[in-house]
Design a protein around this motif. Sequence first.
Motif, PDB file in Angstrom:
ATOM      1  N   ARG A  58       0.829  -1.212   0.000  1.00  0.00           N
ATOM      2  CA  ARG A  58       0.000   0.000   0.000  1.00  0.00           C
ATOM      3  C   ARG A  58       0.857   1.252   0.000  1.00  0.00           C
ATOM      4  O   ARG A  58       0.570   2.235  -0.701  1.00  0.00           O
ATOM      5  CB  ARG A  58      -0.926  -0.002   1.221  1.00  0.00           C
ATOM      6  N   ILE A  59       1.925   1.237   0.800  1.00  0.00           N
ATOM      7  CA  ILE A  59       2.815   2.399   0.871  1.00  0.00           C
ATOM      8  C   ILE A  59       3.466   2.659  -0.488  1.00  0.00           C
ATOM      9  O   ILE A  59       3.481   3.787  -0.998  1.00  0.00           O
ATOM     10  CB  ILE A  59       3.892   2.198   1.956  1.00  0.00           C
ATOM     11  N   ILE A  60       4.005   1.594  -1.085  1.00  0.00           N
ATOM     12  CA  ILE A  60       4.698   1.748  -2.369  1.00  0.00           C
ATOM     13  C   ILE A  60       3.726   2.227  -3.445  1.00  0.00           C
ATOM     14  O   ILE A  60       4.047   3.118  -4.244  1.00  0.00           O
ATOM     15  CB  ILE A  60       5.368   0.424  -2.761  1.00  0.00           C
ATOM     16  N   ASP A  61       2.540   1.652  -3.469  1.00  0.00           N
ATOM     17  CA  ASP A  61       1.545   2.080  -4.458  1.00  0.00           C
ATOM     18  C   ASP A  61       1.227   3.564  -4.313  1.00  0.00           C
ATOM     19  O   ASP A  61       1.106   4.289  -5.316  1.00  0.00           O
ATOM     20  CB  ASP A  61       0.260   1.262  -4.305  1.00  0.00           C
ATOM     21  N   ALA A  62       1.085   4.026  -3.072  1.00  0.00           N
ATOM     22  CA  ALA A  62       0.767   5.432  -2.833  1.00  0.00           C
ATOM     23  C   ALA A  62       1.911   6.336  -3.276  1.00  0.00           C
ATOM     24  O   ALA A  62       1.688   7.402  -3.876  1.00  0.00           O
ATOM     25  CB  ALA A  62       0.447   5.653  -1.357  1.00  0.00           C
ATOM     26  N   LEU A  63       3.142   5.924  -2.998  1.00  0.00           N
ATOM     27  CA  LEU A  63       4.294   6.736  -3.381  1.00  0.00           C
ATOM     28  C   LEU A  63       4.459   6.770  -4.902  1.00  0.00           C
ATOM     29  O   LEU A  63       4.779   7.817  -5.470  1.00  0.00           O
ATOM     30  CB  LEU A  63       5.563   6.183  -2.721  1.00  0.00           C
ATOM     31  N   VAL A  64       4.244   5.633  -5.561  1.00  0.00           N
ATOM     32  CA  VAL A  64       4.319   5.602  -7.024  1.00  0.00           C
ATOM     33  C   VAL A  64       3.275   6.540  -7.624  1.00  0.00           C
ATOM     34  O   VAL A  64       3.560   7.312  -8.550  1.00  0.00           O
ATOM     35  CB  VAL A  64       4.118   4.167  -7.544  1.00  0.00           C
ATOM     36  N   THR A  65       2.067   6.491  -7.083  1.00  0.00           N
ATOM     37  CA  THR A  65       1.009   7.376  -7.570  1.00  0.00           C
ATOM     38  C   THR A  65       1.391   8.843  -7.377  1.00  0.00           C
ATOM     39  O   THR A  65       1.148   9.690  -8.250  1.00  0.00           O
ATOM     40  CB  THR A  65      -0.310   7.082  -6.846  1.00  0.00           C
ATOM     41  N   ALA A  66       2.006   9.151  -6.253  1.00  0.00           N
ATOM     42  CA  ALA A  66       2.427  10.525  -5.995  1.00  0.00           C
ATOM     43  C   ALA A  66       3.465  10.989  -7.013  1.00  0.00           C
ATOM     44  O   ALA A  66       3.410  12.116  -7.520  1.00  0.00           O
ATOM     45  CB  ALA A  66       2.978  10.651  -4.578  1.00  0.00           C
ATOM     46  N   VAL A  67       4.410  10.113  -7.330  1.00  0.00           N
ATOM     47  CA  VAL A  67       5.433  10.480  -8.319  1.00  0.00           C
ATOM     48  C   VAL A  67       4.793  10.771  -9.665  1.00  0.00           C
ATOM     49  O   VAL A  67       5.150  11.736 -10.358  1.00  0.00           O
ATOM     50  CB  VAL A  67       6.474   9.353  -8.464  1.00  0.00           C
ATOM     51  N   LEU A  68       3.832   9.951 -10.049  1.00  0.00           N
ATOM     52  CA  LEU A  68       3.257  10.067 -11.384  1.00  0.00           C
ATOM     53  C   LEU A  68       2.169  11.124 -11.496  1.00  0.00           C
ATOM     54  O   LEU A  68       1.942  11.659 -12.586  1.00  0.00           O
ATOM     55  CB  LEU A  68       2.686   8.707 -11.814  1.00  0.00           C
ATOM     56  N   GLU A  69       1.505  11.444 -10.377  1.00  0.00           N
ATOM     57  CA  GLU A  69       0.321  12.293 -10.479  1.00  0.00           C
ATOM     58  C   GLU A  69       0.380  13.597  -9.701  1.00  0.00           C
ATOM     59  O   GLU A  69      -0.376  14.523 -10.006  1.00  0.00           O
ATOM     60  CB  GLU A  69      -0.918  11.500 -10.034  1.00  0.00           C
ATOM     61  N   ASP A  70       1.246  13.699  -8.698  1.00  0.00           N
ATOM     62  CA  ASP A  70       1.284  14.946  -7.941  1.00  0.00           C
ATOM     63  C   ASP A  70       1.785  16.082  -8.828  1.00  0.00           C
ATOM     64  O   ASP A  70       2.696  15.899  -9.636  1.00  0.00           O
ATOM     65  CB  ASP A  70       2.187  14.807  -6.706  1.00  0.00           C
ATOM     66  N   ASP A  71       1.210  17.265  -8.661  1.00  0.00           N
ATOM     67  CA  ASP A  71       1.565  18.384  -9.536  1.00  0.00           C
ATOM     68  C   ASP A  71       2.662  19.272  -8.957  1.00  0.00           C
ATOM     69  O   ASP A  71       2.955  20.330  -9.498  1.00  0.00           O
ATOM     70  CB  ASP A  71       0.325  19.236  -9.845  1.00  0.00           C
ATOM     71  N   HIS A  72       3.296  18.819  -7.882  1.00  0.00           N
ATOM     72  CA  HIS A  72       4.329  19.626  -7.249  1.00  0.00           C
ATOM     73  C   HIS A  72       5.661  18.868  -7.287  1.00  0.00           C
ATOM     74  O   HIS A  72       5.760  17.733  -6.823  1.00  0.00           O
ATOM     75  CB  HIS A  72       3.934  19.946  -5.805  1.00  0.00           C
ATOM     76  N   GLN A  73       6.691  19.518  -7.812  1.00  0.00           N
ATOM     77  CA  GLN A  73       7.983  18.867  -8.002  1.00  0.00           C
ATOM     78  C   GLN A  73       8.585  18.365  -6.689  1.00  0.00           C
ATOM     79  O   GLN A  73       9.119  17.257  -6.619  1.00  0.00           O
ATOM     80  CB  GLN A  73       8.953  19.850  -8.668  1.00  0.00           C
ATOM     81  N   ALA A  74       8.487  19.156  -5.630  1.00  0.00           N
ATOM     82  CA  ALA A  74       9.109  18.763  -4.365  1.00  0.00           C
ATOM     83  C   ALA A  74       8.459  17.497  -3.806  1.00  0.00           C
ATOM     84  O   ALA A  74       9.140  16.641  -3.223  1.00  0.00           O
ATOM     85  CB  ALA A  74       9.009  19.900  -3.351  1.00  0.00           C
TER      86      ALA A  74
END
Length: 416
Positions: A58-74
């Motif tokens: 679950r943690i890895i899936d959430a982090l992968v999603t953040a990398v691919l979909e979050d709109d903030h570089q940091a």
Amino acid sequence: MGEYPDDEVLSLYELVRDGEVTKLIRYLEHSENPETRGNAAEALGDLAERSEGSTQTRIIDALVTAVLEDDHQAVRTRAISSLDRHGREAIDQLISEIDEFDAEQTPDWLTRKKLVEWLQSDAVEFQLVAASALGRIGDEHAVPYLVDAFDHLDPRVRARAITACGHIGDRRAIDPIAARLTDSERIVQRAAADTLAMIGTTAAIERLIPAARADDKQVRAIAVSELGQLKNAKPLDALGAALTDDSAEVRQAALLSVIELLIADTAADDDIRQSVTRQVTTIDDTELTQRLLEIYSDTTRMAVKRTVIWILGRGISPEADNIDTVHSILLDVLDVEPLADKAEASLAELESTTLEDRLLTFVQRQTPSPEAKRRAEALLDRIDTERVDENVRTSVEYTYVQDPADYTRQKRHEND
């Protein structure tokens, strides 16, 4: 953020301490504050050594999603760092998802400029992600930067950069990729072989000829599998050696490539055919027959079947232990177009007293179609063996008598 507003009294530190994975993921996914999302991404990395099984997934899936979909570089940067803390498999999952993108699906933030910066960074995890993403974007302007990464100390980065060049398909990368066929690391050698095959031009495939003799079995298999595409005599020596390789996989790949060379040889180049004949006769008859019949039964391509039939007539000894099997295969298609001509010609190449007996049995005791019988009788006419057994001569005579009255008339004429 609904139930968990950004000013939630319970700090992220306490959430980590208490292992509140669900709450941390909700901060990462739903907070409107990029600083909070970034802190949550980092906090999920802090749980790397304490999480396992479904929780870690679950943690890895959430982090992968953040990398691919979050709109903030940091946020994306901190999510990648946390993925790295969860181990190579976490980074590989991110890369695998990037690999599934096509150019239209690639997130807007994955620009060439930003990815080149990552490729040139000091963090291996960023370089791995950058190399994969650059390949999916398909920007030929990235090729020089990727080629520079072929010299990276980490073989994973070298391999990813090579594969990325394959996705882009720029010819400028062919020679640098070919140079990595002799890399010190097998992961890089395999990436180079796969990538040259992926590019697939004549120039790229020709660079695979030396790899047919590589130390690594997988590299050899990749190389010989592709060499049949060259449609010329250049790979013949390499394929000839591969026909007797220690690896069964490589041997079969080589035989398939030889077949493709013969199919492509529309000019019927005698040198190529004679070379193939010499090469296949170095293989044990039983093994060659088994390998050819496996190819024959597995394919629906008539061109392949015809070529297998041609090899059977020239690569197998007429006195082989399993020659009956070869005879049966060829006799079965004497009335099947477009195989019949090749089958008849191959049977003629296998001339022997054993074949003559088999043809006599086929004509007299079986029920072949008129076309198959005609071809079998024509073969009997062509076979040049000396038979002294009167019973055999009588049998040969019988095969040409279509009606009992014909036999009576023939004998009366002989007596006259």
